[in-house]
Design an enzyme around this catalytic site. Structure first.
Site, PDB file in Angstrom:
ATOM      1  CB  THR A  39       7.849   9.170  12.378  1.00  0.00           C
ATOM      2  OG1 THR A  39       6.834   9.689  11.516  1.00  0.00           O
ATOM      3  CG2 THR A  39       8.979  10.166  12.474  1.00  0.00           C
ATOM      4  CG  ASP A  40       4.651   4.755   9.260  1.00  0.00           C
ATOM      5  OD1 ASP A  40       5.874   4.609   9.004  1.00  0.00           O
ATOM      6  OD2 ASP A  40       3.751   4.458   8.443  1.00  0.00           O
ATOM      7  CG  LEU A 130      -0.128  11.334  -3.850  1.00  0.00           C
ATOM      8  CD1 LEU A 130      -0.896  12.108  -4.911  1.00  0.00           C
ATOM      9  CD2 LEU A 130       0.203  12.253  -2.673  1.00  0.00           C
ATOM     10  CD  GLU A 165       1.260  -2.074   0.998  1.00  0.00           C
ATOM     11  OE1 GLU A 165       0.093  -1.641   0.990  1.00  0.00           O
ATOM     12  OE2 GLU A 165       2.192  -1.529   0.381  1.00  0.00           O
ATOM     13  CG  ASP A 177       0.641   5.109   3.719  1.00  0.00           C
ATOM     14  OD1 ASP A 177       1.011   6.119   4.345  1.00  0.00           O
ATOM     15  OD2 ASP A 177       1.390   4.471   2.954  1.00  0.00           O
TER      16      ASP A 177
END
Ligand code: GLA
Length: 387
Positions: A39-40, A130, A165, A177
């Site tokens: 969703t981000d 993670l 990134e 993140d």
């Protein structure tokens, strides 16, 4: 909490590489997303928490403009570059591109940096979903912010990491993140609006454990599948004449179904329904309504499996095994980008051992993979570690 002995060990490693103890140590955590997947980048909502697994940076500023980095987890490989020359990608030491990218993007913001000697290490499992990369980007950003008193906020450290990134490393990720790695808070999850970047802390109930189960399914095709999902979401938004899928509700999506192909409709359906589930789950977590939380996490998983098609069989197996066991006392779903990686379960402390046993008995037998389990606590975002 990072143990004093881990910090001491890190400082000694730094000393053996650079000949003196480091002047500072910084950290930034990995994260687990409780709900709100993919969703981000649709300007939507996410509910992650930072975890007590981190990237650590031991550092001493230099008088000149040279940066030297030692990667303790890559056999002490070393990279040296100058801030006075255009920073370009390293062709073989790929780990270094996260560091080079973050520093280059800080410079592109017009910030004045100095050189540094750094030793980097970490215990965020890599390639498990993670966010070990985000924690490295944020750790480096926070290190330079601290060392040179850069006039930027933690939010900007996160945005800078995402930019590095996207543009330097070449992965088109969203902002979740890096934001939670920079701005997470102990004992809290972060309900983040990825459009405005406004966030609200949601207290984690003290009677639940956060259990992360790494399926150890090697994540294949992650980047290409991730980018395809992103394009399909953007196509849906275009066809529905909105800026992002955040701007669509379920009724409108149903009404306009005929504008979309069958696949693109399902992709959009995941995002639109997941946004609503994320907001509802934040309320449920806050009011310790575990019955609702349990259904929302189960629906989220089904939606990732059937509409967004990002789960794999071993992960579906873990979710169904633990789902039956935890029932309405917590919740369980896949977490992260998908195609392997981890499952997150929220469950009463007293059920953790039972869940572990179940996995030990059935997971390998059913799938041929062996799980790794981490019990985490919601942790603070990036910071300097002071003695
Ligand atoms: C990866 C990306 C995030 C987010 C998740 C899926 O972790 O880095 O930006 O899109 O996948 O929710």
């Amino acid at each position: 909490m990072i143990s004093k002995s881990a910090v001491k060990e890190l400082k000694n490693q730094f000393e053996s590489q650079f000949g003196a103890q480091p002047e500072h140590v910084f950290q930034a955590p990995g994260r687990v997303n409780l709900i709100g997947e993919h969703t981000d980048y649709n300007d939507g909502f996410v509910l992650p928490c930072a975890i007590d697994y981190q990237t650590l940076v031991a550092v001493t500023p230099r008088e000149d403009n040279q940066v030297t980095v030692v990667a303790a987890d890559y056999a002490n490989e070393r990279d040296t570059f100058s801030l006075d020359e255009d920073i370009v990608s390293h062709e073989t030491q790929l780990w270094s591109n996260y560091i080079r990218g973050v520093i280059k993007h800080l410079q592109m913001r017009g910030l004045t940096l100095g050189g540094a000697d750094m030793l980097v290490t970490g215990n965020v499992p890599q390639g498990a979903g993670l966010s070990s990369s985000a924690s490295l980007e944020v750790a480096i950003g926070e290190t330079f912010r601290g060392l040179f008193s850069l006039p930027i906020s933690k939010q900007e450290v996160a945005l800078n990491g995402q930019e590095a990134e996207n543009q330097f490393v070449g992965c088109n990720c969203g902002i979740m993140d890096q934001m939670v790695s920079a701005c997470g808070a102990e004992h809290n999850a972060l309900l983040l609006d990825c459009r405005s970047l406004e966030s609200k802390l949601i207290h984690m109930p003290t009677d639940l454990s956060v259990m992360i189960i790494n399926s150890n399914v090697k994540r294949g095709l992650v980047d290409s599948e991730y980018n395809t999902r992103r394009e399909q979401c953007e196509e849906a938004a275009r066809l529905l004449s909105v800026k992002a899928l955040r701007d669509v509700d379920l009724d409108t999506l149903h009404e306009k179904k005929s504008l979309l192909s069958e696949v693109v409709y399902r992709r959009a359906h995941h995002i639109v329904s997941e946004n609503k589930r994320t907001l509802d789950a934040a309320d449920a977590l806050e009011s310790a309504d575990y019955e609702t939380l349990s259904s929302l996490m189960a629906e989220s998983h089904q939606s990732m499996r059937d509409d967004f098609e990002i789960t794999v069989k071993p992960i579906d197996f873990i979710v169904s095994l633990l789902g039956e066991f935890i029932a309405d006392k917590g919740g369980v779903r896949m977490t992260g980008g998908g195609f392997g990686g981890c499952v997150v379960a929220l469950l009463p402390h007293s059920m953790v051992e039972g869940a572990r046993q179940l996995l030990e008995t059935h997971y390998f037998q059913e799938t041929g993979y062996k799980e790794t389990v981490y019990i985490c606590t919601a942790s603070d975002g990036a910071s300097e570690i002071l003695d």
